[in-house]
Write a protein that holds these residues in place. Structure first.
Motif, PDB file in Angstrom:
ATOM      1  N   MET A  31       0.813  -1.211   0.000  1.00  0.00           N
ATOM      2  CA  MET A  31       0.000   0.000   0.000  1.00  0.00           C
ATOM      3  C   MET A  31       0.851   1.267   0.000  1.00  0.00           C
ATOM      4  O   MET A  31       0.602   2.200  -0.759  1.00  0.00           O
ATOM      5  CB  MET A  31      -0.935   0.010   1.219  1.00  0.00           C
ATOM      6  CG  MET A  31      -2.145  -0.894   1.027  1.00  0.00           C
ATOM      7  SD  MET A  31      -2.783  -1.540   2.565  1.00  0.00           S
ATOM      8  CE  MET A  31      -3.399  -0.095   3.344  1.00  0.00           C
ATOM      9  N   PHE A  32       1.870   1.300   0.875  1.00  0.00           N
ATOM     10  CA  PHE A  32       2.633   2.540   1.044  1.00  0.00           C
ATOM     11  C   PHE A  32       4.008   2.479   0.392  1.00  0.00           C
ATOM     12  O   PHE A  32       4.730   3.457   0.406  1.00  0.00           O
ATOM     13  CB  PHE A  32       2.806   2.852   2.535  1.00  0.00           C
ATOM     14  CG  PHE A  32       1.508   3.062   3.248  1.00  0.00           C
ATOM     15  CD1 PHE A  32       0.814   4.256   3.096  1.00  0.00           C
ATOM     16  CD2 PHE A  32       0.977   2.077   4.062  1.00  0.00           C
ATOM     17  CE1 PHE A  32      -0.390   4.447   3.742  1.00  0.00           C
ATOM     18  CE2 PHE A  32      -0.225   2.273   4.713  1.00  0.00           C
ATOM     19  CZ  PHE A  32      -0.906   3.466   4.550  1.00  0.00           C
ATOM     20  N   ASP A  41       5.679   1.677  -5.957  1.00  0.00           N
ATOM     21  CA  ASP A  41       4.670   1.080  -6.841  1.00  0.00           C
ATOM     22  C   ASP A  41       3.480   0.525  -6.055  1.00  0.00           C
ATOM     23  O   ASP A  41       2.803  -0.389  -6.515  1.00  0.00           O
ATOM     24  CB  ASP A  41       5.261  -0.056  -7.691  1.00  0.00           C
ATOM     25  CG  ASP A  41       6.466   0.424  -8.472  1.00  0.00           C
ATOM     26  OD1 ASP A  41       6.439   1.588  -8.913  1.00  0.00           O
ATOM     27  OD2 ASP A  41       7.418  -0.356  -8.615  1.00  0.00           O
ATOM     28  N   GLY A  42       3.259   1.052  -4.865  1.00  0.00           N
ATOM     29  CA  GLY A  42       2.142   0.559  -4.054  1.00  0.00           C
ATOM     30  C   GLY A  42       0.828   1.149  -4.520  1.00  0.00           C
ATOM     31  O   GLY A  42       0.787   2.009  -5.415  1.00  0.00           O
ATOM     32  N   SER A  43      -0.256   0.711  -3.896  1.00  0.00           N
ATOM     33  CA  SER A  43      -1.568   1.144  -4.366  1.00  0.00           C
ATOM     34  C   SER A  43      -1.820   2.627  -4.100  1.00  0.00           C
ATOM     35  O   SER A  43      -2.662   3.229  -4.736  1.00  0.00           O
ATOM     36  CB  SER A  43      -2.652   0.280  -3.716  1.00  0.00           C
ATOM     37  OG  SER A  43      -2.362   0.097  -2.359  1.00  0.00           O
ATOM     38  N   PHE A  44      -1.102   3.226  -3.120  1.00  0.00           N
ATOM     39  CA  PHE A  44      -1.264   4.657  -2.896  1.00  0.00           C
ATOM     40  C   PHE A  44      -0.247   5.465  -3.675  1.00  0.00           C
ATOM     41  O   PHE A  44      -0.304   6.694  -3.676  1.00  0.00           O
ATOM     42  CB  PHE A  44      -1.141   4.995  -1.403  1.00  0.00           C
ATOM     43  CG  PHE A  44      -2.284   4.453  -0.586  1.00  0.00           C
ATOM     44  CD1 PHE A  44      -3.561   4.387  -1.127  1.00  0.00           C
ATOM     45  CD2 PHE A  44      -2.085   4.017   0.708  1.00  0.00           C
ATOM     46  CE1 PHE A  44      -4.616   3.888  -0.385  1.00  0.00           C
ATOM     47  CE2 PHE A  44      -3.139   3.507   1.450  1.00  0.00           C
ATOM     48  CZ  PHE A  44      -4.411   3.444   0.898  1.00  0.00           C
ATOM     49  N   GLY A  45       0.738   4.774  -4.280  1.00  0.00           N
ATOM     50  CA  GLY A  45       1.748   5.451  -5.084  1.00  0.00           C
ATOM     51  C   GLY A  45       2.568   6.472  -4.326  1.00  0.00           C
ATOM     52  O   GLY A  45       2.870   7.539  -4.840  1.00  0.00           O
ATOM     53  N   VAL A  46       2.916   6.172  -3.066  1.00  0.00           N
ATOM     54  CA  VAL A  46       3.611   7.190  -2.286  1.00  0.00           C
ATOM     55  C   VAL A  46       5.063   6.851  -1.982  1.00  0.00           C
ATOM     56  O   VAL A  46       5.832   7.727  -1.628  1.00  0.00           O
ATOM     57  CB  VAL A  46       2.875   7.459  -0.956  1.00  0.00           C
ATOM     58  CG1 VAL A  46       1.657   8.315  -1.206  1.00  0.00           C
ATOM     59  CG2 VAL A  46       2.510   6.173  -0.266  1.00  0.00           C
ATOM     60  N   ASN A  47       5.458   5.611  -2.118  1.00  0.00           N
ATOM     61  CA  ASN A  47       6.831   5.193  -1.832  1.00  0.00           C
ATOM     62  C   ASN A  47       7.347   5.696  -0.482  1.00  0.00           C
ATOM     63  O   ASN A  47       8.372   6.350  -0.381  1.00  0.00           O
ATOM     64  CB  ASN A  47       7.780   5.646  -2.949  1.00  0.00           C
ATOM     65  CG  ASN A  47       9.136   4.945  -2.822  1.00  0.00           C
ATOM     66  OD1 ASN A  47       9.247   3.976  -2.069  1.00  0.00           O
ATOM     67  ND2 ASN A  47      10.129   5.431  -3.536  1.00  0.00           N
ATOM     68  N   TRP A  48       6.582   5.461   0.558  1.00  0.00           N
ATOM     69  CA  TRP A  48       7.009   5.859   1.898  1.00  0.00           C
ATOM     70  C   TRP A  48       7.759   4.731   2.594  1.00  0.00           C
ATOM     71  O   TRP A  48       8.521   4.955   3.502  1.00  0.00           O
ATOM     72  CB  TRP A  48       5.779   6.204   2.752  1.00  0.00           C
ATOM     73  CG  TRP A  48       5.195   7.529   2.419  1.00  0.00           C
ATOM     74  CD1 TRP A  48       5.757   8.514   1.653  1.00  0.00           C
ATOM     75  CD2 TRP A  48       3.923   8.005   2.835  1.00  0.00           C
ATOM     76  NE1 TRP A  48       4.906   9.577   1.560  1.00  0.00           N
ATOM     77  CE2 TRP A  48       3.771   9.306   2.279  1.00  0.00           C
ATOM     78  CE3 TRP A  48       2.903   7.494   3.621  1.00  0.00           C
ATOM     79  CZ2 TRP A  48       2.625  10.063   2.497  1.00  0.00           C
ATOM     80  CZ3 TRP A  48       1.785   8.255   3.827  1.00  0.00           C
ATOM     81  CH2 TRP A  48       1.638   9.538   3.270  1.00  0.00           C
TER      82      TRP A  48
END
Lengths: 265, 489
Positions: free
Chosen positions: B323-324, B327-334
């Motif tokens: 998710m985080f 390339d996660g579902s939120f596209g945030v690369n945290w």
């Protein structure tokens, strides 16, 4: 019985406040209240007397639907307050209870300050528009509860820190604060000493000016002292209902006579 | 005689005492139980206990004290220049014991005659002889060690004989004395019940004494650590970089921050959910739902924390990265990896839910019904009653429950080992890996570090800090809960 002060009270032709018709109450399989018909007048103190387990508290709790909180309890028949059936589906018990206040056997102040105890009802019903308004209601209720002078200097002390009699008067003041039309009292003095009892009884007599009061009591002297009308319950039946003076001096039913002379109960 | 046989002998004596004592009192009362002060079995038990207790007590005491005395005695045979400090002496003494035990085995298996065993010298291949018998020695046996070992054997042998005699004598003495006073008026029940009472007190004090023991072992090692490493650097250092070669920086702050941060996240998860669950269970759920849901929720409390750790490592971590992360579902690369503060915090929160819900449920249920009636009777709705009367009344107890859960969170190890990573850093980012006090204790003690180095001893200082913190939390929780209880009883 000779210390009873049975005086002829002027029971005017008051309006009927509560009328119950063919009320039956079941706790599971137990038939607790059988065919009770009663008409309770406005601005009158009505006492319910009878031996333990005769159903007088159960019937009292029907009048503001407190029995709804008990899962196995079932009520049939018709109870009307000012012509409105309180067991009608459209009636919200929450609104009903705001109209029909209740004082319990054991003083049950909330673990809050004296002020917040009284302000609790007005707050949830939105009776006060401002802080000053609320202060007013609190003071007025405490005065009518005959406890203002004792607590006016410590309104923000916890209500649980008061003595038993003060706690009960606090609870009565709390019940009046929501401006109910009927005040139900379930043995309000059974946990109190004689002095506190006398104070509460005096208070009940004053409350009669504004409310219709229904009181359940084990003490026949108390019923005789505070009430104008008395209902005698026995084994779930309403045996006799009439003016207090008449019930105590000239009961019609032999069971009533046995009870008030101490042979049953 | 070996201790085991001695033990059995004493037990047999005790059993005989039971039968004899019972028979004697029955004879004294002419077989009529009503003439006795106590039931016959009490007389038997009385004789048995007086035979067993003093002698077994002596046996245990002897087994503890004898090696200490002999060791102190034998140690004087080892020249002082052979060891530097008490730790080295202990190592030498354990060699001495191994040699002595090995020689005993050699004699009992017939590899050496008793005479030959006594006359060995350093020039003989003692290591070889014992090695063939399965007693492995680290080095060749030196002369003074061998002498000491011989001395040790002789003294243990003599001590053993004296012990046997003393213990059996004590058993017989107790037996005889108890049997002598056994008559129908003897108050056997009272003495037996005193023994039972002592047993109960002993059981109760054992737990307390163990706690004291744990605290002391922590304290001594912590003091040892602070001799090697300045306390100010430990408590206020912001870097945790142990290096086993020396020159480590051992600041507790990053670890403490990790512990604190993960605990906070877990409580943020557990407190609302647990509390809502408790309110539902105690106020809204019918008896049927409650009967099913409450045990189910409590099953969560019975899952071993290592299983939660696996759950964090294998399920929650990858899920959060999905998710985080990149390339996660939120596209945030945290999030760089599955091990992060948030992973461990979430899973630990789930672990704590049953704690909070179960304790709070009990507390909410203990709010008297008259409070509910009072509020409902004023025309309050159920939710107003819960919010304004029941929860405030239960609040002290709920706070206590939360503090208990917090001390669990702080002491939790396995979930953070698997879920939180191993990097000690001071950061606010919950998606980064951090580490906690508990995991560092594990890694410092399971490493190859010398046990007297600050890198290993720091574990005790960490443990002590943790202990003090959780102790304080528990005390506060207990005080609050107790104060609350007083209100309604």
């Amino acid at each position: 019985m000779n210390d009873m002060r049975i005086v002829k009270r002027d029971v005017d032709m008051n309006d009927i406040k509560i009328s119950a018709k063919d009320v039956q109450v079941y706790y599971g399989d137990t038939h607790a209240i059988k065919d009770v018909n009663v008409e309770i007048k406005d601005k009158t103190v009505t006492a319910f007397i009878g031996p333990s387990g005769c159903g007088k508290s159960t019937f009292l709790r029907c009048l503001n639907r407190m029995n709804d909180t008990i899962d196995i309890c079932r009520v049939t028949g018709k109870i009307e307050i000012e012509g409105e059936d309180i067991y009608d589906k459209r009636v919200d018990p929450v609104q009903l209870r705001a109209k029909v206040g209740m004082v319990f056997q054991k003083p049950n102040p909330f673990p809050k300050s004296i002020y917040d105890n009284i302000a609790y009802g007005p707050r949830i019903h939105g009776l006060a528009r401002s802080k000053a308004d609320l202060d007013d209601i609190v003071e007025k209720s405490l005065r009518r509860g005959a406890i203002w002078n004792e607590v006016k200097d410590r309104l923000h002390a916890p209500g649980t820190g008061l003595s038993g009699g003060q706690q009960q008067r606090l609870c009565i003041a709390r019940a009046i604060a929501t401006e109910p039309e009927v005040l139900l009292m379930d043995e309000p003095c059974s946990a109190l000493d004689p002095i506190a009892t006398a104070q509460v009884e005096e208070l009940i007599d004053e409350l009669r000016e504004n409310f219709s009061v229904v009181i359940v009591t084990h003490s026949m002297q108390q019923a005789a002292r505070v009430s104008q009308k008395t209902a005698f319950f026995h084994l779930g039946n309403l045996v006799e209902y009439g003016e207090t003076g008449q019930i105590f001096t000239n009961p019609q039913d032999p069971r009533t006579e046995s009870y008030i002379t101490g042979r049953i109960g | 005689m070996p201790a085991l046989w001695l033990f059995i002998t004493v037990l047999v004596l005790g059993l005989a005492g039971f039968i004899l004592g019972r028979a004697r009192v029955m004879k004294d009362a002419d077989g009529d139980i009503r003439k006795l002060h106590s039931l016959p079995n009490y007389y038997g038990s009385n004789v048995m206990l007086s035979a067993i207790i003093p002698s077994l007590g002596l046996l245990v005491l002897w087994l503890i004290v004898q090696p200490m005395i002999i060791q102190a005695n034998v140690a004087s045979h080892i020249p002082t220049e052979n060891y530097a400090d008490s730790g080295a002496l202990n190592l030498l003494m354990s060699d001495v014991r191994r040699v002595a035990d090995g020689l005993d085995i050699a004699v009992s298996q017939g590899a050496l005659t008793p005479h030959a065993a006594q006359n060995l010298t350093g020039t003989d291949d003692v290591r070889g002889i014992l090695g063939r018998l399965g007693v492995a020695l680290g080095t060749d046996v030196e002369d003074d060690i061998l002498t000491a070992a011989q001395e040790y054997r002789i003294k243990s042998n003599i001590g053993g004989w004296i012990m046997t005699v003393a213990v059996i004598a004590a058993a017989i003495l107790g037996f005889a004395m108890a049997l002598k006073v056994t008559n129908k008026d003897h108050r056997a029940r009272n003495s037996v019940e005193k023994v039972v009472l002592a047993l109960l007190i002993g059981a109760a004090s054992l737990a307390v004494l163990t706690t004291v023991g744990i605290v002391f072992s922590l304290i001594f090692n912590t003091i040892e650590f602070f001799k090697l490493y300045p306390a100010a650097d430990f408590f206020f250092g912001t870097t945790w970089a142990p290096s086993f070669g020396g020159g480590s920086e051992l600041g507790i702050l990053p670890l403490f921050w990790g512990t604190f941060y993960i605990s906070i996240i877990s409580l943020l998860v557990a407190v609302p959910i647990g509390l809502f669950a408790a309110v539902y269970l105690s106020e809204y759920a019918g008896p049927k739902t409650r009967g099913i849901a409450k045990p189910l929720l409590e099953v969560l409390a019975g899952i071993p924390t290592i299983v939660y750790g696996l759950f964090a490592l294998l399920t929650v971590g990858p899920l959060l990265v999905g998710m985080f992360g990149k390339d996660g579902s939120f596209g945030v690369n945290w999030m760089q990896g599955g091990s992060a503060v948030i992973t461990a915090g979430l899973v630990m929160g789930v672990m704590l839910i049953p704690f909070i819900s179960s304790l709070s449920d009990d507390i909410i249920n203990s709010v008297p019904q008259s409070m509910r009636d009072g509020s409902l009777g004023l025309g309050a709705t159920k939710s107003e009653t819960i919010k304004q009367v029941i929860l405030p009344a239960a609040l002290p107890g709920i706070v206590g429950a939360i503090l208990l859960a917090a001390s669990r969170a702080i002491g939790e190890t396995m979930i953070v080992v698997l879920g939180a990573g191993a990097a000690a850093r001071l950061s606010m980012n919950p998606f980064e890996a951090m580490t906690t006090v508990t995991t560092r204790i594990v890694s410092q003690l399971t490493g190859d570090a010398d046990f007297s180095s600050p890198e290993a001893l720091v574990a005790f200082a960490l443990g002590m800090t943790l202990f003090v913190i959780t102790l304080c939390l528990n005390i506060v929780a207990l005080v609050i809960v107790r104060k609350y209880r007083e209100q309604y009883d």
